[in-house]
Design a protein around this motif. Structure first.
Motif, PDB file in Angstrom:
ATOM      1  N   THR A 111       0.847  -1.193   0.000  1.00 11.48           N
ATOM      2  CA  THR A 111       0.000   0.000   0.000  1.00 11.48           C
ATOM      3  C   THR A 111       0.881   1.241   0.000  1.00 11.48           C
ATOM      4  OG1 THR A 111      -0.129   0.165   2.423  1.00 11.48           O
ATOM      5  CG2 THR A 111      -1.751  -1.240   1.326  1.00 11.48           C
ATOM      6  N   SER A 112       0.521   2.220  -0.820  1.00 12.90           N
ATOM      7  CA  SER A 112       1.254   3.487  -0.896  1.00 12.90           C
ATOM      8  C   SER A 112       0.255   4.623  -0.850  1.00 12.90           C
ATOM      9  CB  SER A 112       2.069   3.571  -2.194  1.00 12.90           C
ATOM     10  OG  SER A 112       2.968   2.493  -2.302  1.00 12.90           O
ATOM     11  N   ASN A 113       0.487   5.571   0.058  1.00 10.93           N
ATOM     12  CA  ASN A 113      -0.421   6.705   0.222  1.00 10.93           C
ATOM     13  C   ASN A 113       0.381   7.994   0.286  1.00 10.93           C
ATOM     14  OD1 ASN A 113      -3.053   5.177   0.837  1.00 10.93           O
ATOM     15  ND2 ASN A 113      -1.628   4.317   2.327  1.00 10.93           N
ATOM     16  N   VAL A 114      -0.036   8.985  -0.518  1.00 12.10           N
ATOM     17  CA  VAL A 114       0.690  10.253  -0.603  1.00 12.10           C
ATOM     18  C   VAL A 114      -0.302  11.404  -0.539  1.00 12.10           C
ATOM     19  CG1 VAL A 114       2.018  11.756  -2.134  1.00 12.10           C
ATOM     20  CG2 VAL A 114       2.652   9.357  -1.895  1.00 12.10           C
ATOM     21  N   ASN A 115       0.094  12.438   0.194  1.00 10.31           N
ATOM     22  CA  ASN A 115      -0.651  13.691   0.203  1.00 10.31           C
ATOM     23  C   ASN A 115       0.348  14.823   0.003  1.00 10.31           C
ATOM     24  OD1 ASN A 115      -1.585  16.208   2.010  1.00 10.31           O
ATOM     25  ND2 ASN A 115      -3.400  15.202   1.166  1.00 10.31           N
ATOM     26  N   ASN A 116       0.131  15.640  -1.023  1.00  8.37           N
ATOM     27  CA  ASN A 116       1.036  16.751  -1.326  1.00  8.37           C
ATOM     28  C   ASN A 116       0.228  18.039  -1.431  1.00  8.37           C
ATOM     29  OD1 ASN A 116       3.276  18.243  -1.989  1.00  8.37           O
ATOM     30  ND2 ASN A 116       3.308  17.619  -4.133  1.00  8.37           N
TER      31      ASN A 116
END
Length: 789
Positions: free
Chosen positions: A448-453
């Motif tokens: 699982t990969s989660n990103v917030n930019n």
């Protein structure tokens, strides 16, 4: 998704069913001639029926050793440099105890010395679907680090920035003992904590089987560590300094007992990474040209800590838990000078653009692994692993344009970035030799990969900074990949075959919150693999393989935000980018002719939905984004060799040539063309008197064509000098990367309406270091962490 919970339940169930060793072997190893104890002698225990090694240890300062074993049908091999190896058989147990008393080793003469010399050479061999580089004492006794070992492996190269390349390509997956690890992760370059004496071998897999991630095309490098036990307190310290500013101190400590192996590393450093850039953007319709030249810096203080332990439940069950924390403080003072000219080459304006950037980057990583070795065969094992990473960045930048002459170009701009990324990998691998000829593997993986930019751009209106809504947004990127695989291998007398199949499901979601733009994708793919190797003779082996691979767009390929450091040459991501797929075929052979070994191979790759970077121009501004364009067919030849023309000299070389054809169309423009490229690398090592080692490496990369540009050739050289001290426990090293500052990358886009030229140079890097190992530790290297983000 319930898979992580199911994997955890499986881990607990297996752990609860593990047995504990009941039998103990003790003894004391002494010199037959003097009766003095022999410390750090190696004691290996093997199964008397299968002849497979099942454990080992080393003697303490008094020559004593203790071993535990789950079976009584065993024998021991006791050895130490300068003494004959002794085999202890017919071991009798009473109430689970076997005391062997004094074991005497006799000193050896010339015969053992000759054997030792032959055993010192690092050698390459084929094993079914991989090439194995066995690390000999020519590397393991020099105090070298893992990166230096990798630089000696045929087909492998380590760049100035510490990036590991395989056959000239990046994106290589590095494993430790067949699995992802804190040490080898992208979050940091901690390979410097591994010394050459800890490495048993390096496995190079250019066409990975279905057991491994289908991600990437460059291949896999697996570093296999020795199982040697080092009881007591061991460690090493390393100090480095260099120019451009590059200073670091690293401390590695290891404490091993019968049940625990505690390991840690602490490091701190500061470095500057200048980058000289030059660019020309010419609008051939209006005749206007914008040229820029400047130096960009990325300076950072960094702190790093690694702490972990191996808990030996018994000799067949081990739990590993480790963590890594690092913290970076960035400063990026940069300046570019711009000139605007018209069609008559008259200067209309000159100005400078300066940047002040500050950022903090905390990084966390943990690893949990359980390994169960079954008693019936040394390769029968079950591994459960969980790897988690967390990276964040808080960055603020201010850009200021100052007019130097001509038209007014004054202006100020600010950007803000709040970035966070979390990735978790859960994996189960099971290997079962059905018999001495057949082996099956199966397993599952969930990532699982989660990103917030959160990214914002503000422009100065003369009084205040006003947010630019066209360049401000919040980008969310979430990806889940679920995989199952199975492989089967069969070994005939001289022929081995292996087949595999991997199923992967990818669930990807991207969202630009402010504008509500989304791109959701869900796709499943099968990835078959096949490999075969044939041993023609002790000197000649042949290998053939096939695999299907995938390249999923990375975060920065999808992220549409950009750094406006040079606001006339902008790079941005493409949220609509699709994955590319590659079918890879290879035939490789190895020839061993005395002191020389050759690897000769041919490969073919067929890639669809190729990701290419496309540049568009508007008002002298170039914007480069990745796009999916057509197919690519590549056919290549590769030659690797290693030769020892004299006892004091070793020469290794790599040559690679490939021809490729591109077919594709984008928005009515054809990108069909054919081209070729080639590269070569040669390293010569000299073992000089007074424990000096000298190494020089020369590399050449030919010019090549992309869908839009021509990229220049590169010819550059590196050198290194090492002086061993204190009997090999310490070392002073001196190295120069890009000796002549000739590693210049130039590219040209030459079209009817536009012309663009760009030039990049990182320059010469000089490093002086000292390292020392204490206890039974060896010299090590600590070079900090690889930059990220």
């Amino acid at each position: 998704m319930k898979l992580p919970y199911l994997l955890t339940l499986l881990f607990i169930t297996v752990l609860c069913t593990c047995g504990f060793a009941q039998n103990t072997i003790t003894g004391r190893v002494v010199d037959k001639g003097s009766g003095q104890p022999i410390e750090f002698a190696t004691v290996l225990v093997s199964d008397a029926t299968t002849k497979a090694g099942i454990g080992g240890t080393t003697t303490d300062l008094a020559g004593n050793f203790t071993l535990k074993t789950a079976t009584t049908e065993v024998y021991l091999d006791i050895s130490f440099i300068g003494f004959e190896t002794r085999r202890q058989e017919a071991i009798s147990f009473s109430a689970g105890q076997a005391d062997l008393g004094l074991i005497e080793l006799a000193a050896t003469g010339q015969t053992l010395e000759e054997v030792t010399v032959r055993a010192e050479k690092s050698q390459t061999e084929f094993k079914l679907d991989k090439r194995v580089f066995n690390v000999g004492k020519d590397l393991s006794s020099t105090g070298a680090g893992a990166l230096e070992v990798l630089n000696n492996v045929p087909s492998v190269n380590v760049t100035i920035e510490g990036q590991v390349q395989l056959r000239g390509s990046g994106g290589v997956q590095i494993l430790i003992n067949g699995k992802p690890s804190v040490i080898a992760s992208e979050q940091g370059n901690l390979l410097g904590t591994i010394t050459a004496d800890m490495i048993e071998s390096v496995e190079v897999i250019t066409n990975p089987s279905a057991k491994y991630d289908a991600e990437g095309t460059a291949g896999i490098i697996n570093i296999v560590l020795k199982k040697e036990e080092r009881k007591g307190l061991n460690g090493a310290i390393s100090v480095n300094t260099g120019t451009p500013e590059n200073h670091s101190v690293g401390l590695s400590l290891n404490r091993r007992t019968d049940k625990f192996n505690l390991f840690s590393q602490l490091g701190v450093g500061y470095r500057e990474q200048p980058n000289e850039e030059r660019a020309i953007n010419q609008d051939r319709v209006s005749g206007n040209t914008v040229s820029s030249e400047g130096t960009e810096f990325r300076n950072e203080f960094y702190y790093n800590a690694v702490l972990g332990t191996d808990y030996l439940i018994n000799e067949r069950n081990v739990i590993t838990l480790s963590g890594n924390f690092s913290y970076e403080i960035e400063d990026q003072p940069s300046r570019n000078d711009f000139t605007l000219t018209d069609a008559a080459n008259e200067i209309l304006s000159t100005w400078k653009r300066e940047e002040e950037t500050e950022a903090t980057n905390p990084k966390y990583q943990f690893e949990l692994q359980y390994k169960r070795d079954f008693e019936d065969h040394k390769d029968h094992d079950l591994i459960f692993s969980a790897l988690g990473t967390l990276f964040s960045k808080d960055q603020s930048s201010e850009f200021a344009n100052t007019t130097l002459s001509g038209l007014d170009r004054d202006g100020r701009q600010q950007t803000r970035t709040n970035f966070g990324q979390q990735e978790n990998t859960f994996k189960v691998d099971y290997t079962r030799p059905v018999n001495e000829k057949m082996t099956v593997e199966t397993g599952a993986q969930y990532v699982t990969s989660n990103v917030n930019n959160d990214f914002s751009v503000s422009n100065f209106d003369g009084t205040n900074f006003v947010v630019d809504p066209d360049l401000t947004n919040i980008f969310n990127w979430n990806q889940k990949v679920l995989a199952f695989y199975g492989t089967g291998a069969y070994q005939f007398a001289n022929l081995g075959i292996k087949f595999g199949l991997r199923l992967e499901n990818t669930d990807l979601e991207t969202l630009l919150e402010t504008t509500n733009e989304s791109n959701d994708q869900n796709y499943s793919n099968l990835f078959p693999s096949a490999a075969s190797s044939y041993k023609i003779s002790d000197a000649v082996s042949v290998q053939a393989s096939y695999s299907r691979r995938i390249f999923r767009p990375r975060l920065w390929d999808l992220n549409p935000f950009f750094n406006p450091r040079n606001n006339f040459n902008i790079r941005a991501g493409n949220p609509n980018l699709q994955p590319e797929f590659t079918d890879s075929y290879e035939v490789t052979s190895i020839f061993i002719l005395g002191e020389t070994s050759f690897n000769v191979g041919a490969y073919r790759r067929y890639t669809t939905d190729v990701v290419e970077r496309i540049t568009i121009f508007q008002d002298n501004v170039s914007i480069t984004t990745p796009r999916n364009i057509g197919i690519n067919r590549t056919t290549g030849l590769e030659l690797n060799f290693k030769t020892i023309p004299a006892k004091f000299m070793t020469i290794t070389g790599d040559l690679n040539y490939n021809f490729f054809s591109r077919e594709g169309e984008l928005e009515g423009t054809s990108f069909d063309f054919s081209a070729d490229q080639y590269s070569g690398k040669m390293t010569t090592k000299f073992n000089l008197p007074l424990d000096f080692d000298f190494e020089v490496t020369g590399q050449y990369q030919s010019a090549f064509q992309t869908v839009q540009s021509e990229v220049s050739e590169q010819l550059f050289a590196d050198l290194g000098l090492r002086k061993k001290l204190f009997g090999g426990k310490g070392a002073v090293s001196f190295s120069v990367r890009d000796l002549f500052a000739s590693r210049i990358q130039e590219s040209v886009i030459d079209q009817v309406e536009v012309y663009q030229y760009s030039r990049r140079l990182r320059g010469r890097f000089i490093t002086l270091g000292f390292s020392y190992g204490f206890g039974k530790g060896e010299t090590m290297e600590y070079s900090g962490q690889r930059r990220r983000g």
